[in-house]
Design an enzyme around this catalytic site. Structure first.
Site: not given
Ligand SMILES: NC(=O)c1ccc[n+]([C@@H]2O[C@H](COP(=O)([O-])OP(=O)(O)OC[C@H]3O[C@@H](n4cnc5c(N)ncnc54)[C@H](O)[C@@H]3O)[C@@H](O)[C@H]2O)c1
Length: 280
Positions: A189, A185
């Site tokens: 990133k 991961y």
């Molecule tokens: N939530 C946090 O604390 C956090 C922190 C740092 C970074 N992020 C980043 O923010 C973004 C969203 O995070 P989140 O917490 O909403 O995660 P999440 O897992 O709820 O959402 C990810 C989404 O991506 C979709 N997905 C997965 N594989 C896919 C593919 N091959 N094609 C299309 N869609 C696909 C999933 O179905 C889901 O809807 C991500 O990039 C994550 O790395 C989140």
């Protein structure tokens, strides 16, 4: 005489990946509230072959499908309710053909693509190196890094032609600081930040800005599903002693994709509540 106030993103067409829930879904709604027409995309679509998809996607996706935490079509419907144009598309960011075909359909139906938010990612496992699952390593690179590359490449000709574009890539503090047990991961990133800076250089001559958001911990469905003890430790590391809310990310994105941000490119904007600050 009333003054007509136009919304900052009126007339813009935005596409968000991974928008079935969590940050992507809130990004889509926030961009629509700021006036944009929004295309809501995800590999998961409610009522469509969820089992087959989730087998491929891993443990969190399986729970999300079983608990019906999939709001791709309903988010598009909600956006139409706000008076904006919106459609939902199944789009697996790892499938280049599908990505190119969705972008072409959007261009055909909406006439342009101004804003791309590369939000889709997999964040569903932690393990120290010796226990890393090699298949997850490959998958994370494919989804988080190559997926963003695929989408950038697909919208690039449209943005060039318009001489205007905004791309937002989702990074993470795991990419800037490293993340214990997150080899794949955090690598993806960190890679996202390299892609962001490089495309910022290449896009400038076409008025395409490319920026990244570097979130800390944000209160999404996926975050709530993480190990409670780990969650408490992470919260304790923030300056605010609380996680961020999805709107905190979406509001930063809405600014970076606006006309007002037209001299900002190649940055990784931390939205971290201070989790990345030194404390003792
Ligand atoms: N939530 C946090 O604390 C956090 C922190 C740092 C970074 N992020 C980043 O923010 C973004 C969203 O995070 P989140 O917490 O909403 O995660 P999440 O897992 O709820 O959402 C990810 C989404 O991506 C979709 N997905 C997965 N594989 C896919 C593919 N091959 N094609 C299309 N869609 C696909 C999933 O179905 C889901 O809807 C991500 O990039 C994550 O790395 C989140």
């Amino acid at each position: 005489m009333g003054i007509k106030m136009s919304l900052p993103l009126e007339g813009r067409v935005a596409l968000v990946t991974g928008a079935s829930r969590g940050l992507g879904r809130t990004d889509a709604l926030t961009l629509a509230k700021a006036g944009a027409d929004v295309i809501v995309t995800d590999i998961l679509i409610e009522d469509e072959n969820l089992e087959e998809m989730t087998e491929k996607l891993g443990p969190i996706a399986q729970i999300m499908a079983q608990t019906k935490t999939v709001y791709t079509k309903s988010t598009a419907e909600q956006i139409r309710g706000l008076g904006r144009r919106s459609v939902a598309f199944r789009m697996d960011v790892t499938d280049r053909q599908q990505v190119n075909s969705v972008m072409a359909q959007v261009k055909e139906q909406f006439g342009r693509i101004d804003i791309l938010v590369n939000n889709a990612a997999t964040l569903d496992h932690t393990a120290r190196l010796e226990h890393q699952n090699d298949d997850f390593w490959e998958r994370d690179l494919r989804v988080n890094l190559t997926g963003a590359y695929n989408c950038c490449k697909a919208v690039w000709p449209y943005m060039k032609e318009q001489n205007w574009g905004r791309i937002i890539n989702m990074a993470s503090v795991a990419g800037t600081l490293g993340g214990y047990g997150q080899a794949s991961y955090s690598t993806t990133k960190a890679g996202i930040l390299g892609l962001t800076r490089t495309l910022a250089l290449e896009g400038a001559r076409f008025n395409i800005t490319v920026n990244a958001i570097v979130p800390g911990i944000i209160n999404t469905e996926a975050f709530q599903m993480s190990n409670p003890e780990m969650r408490e430790r992470m919260i304790a590391r923030t300056a605010f002693k609380r996680p961020g809310e999805p709107e905190d990310i979406a509001n930063a994105i809405a600014f970076l994709v606006s006309q007002e941000a037209n001299y900002i490119t190649g940055v990784g904007l931390p939205v971290t509540g201070g989790i990345d600050l030194f404390t003792f």
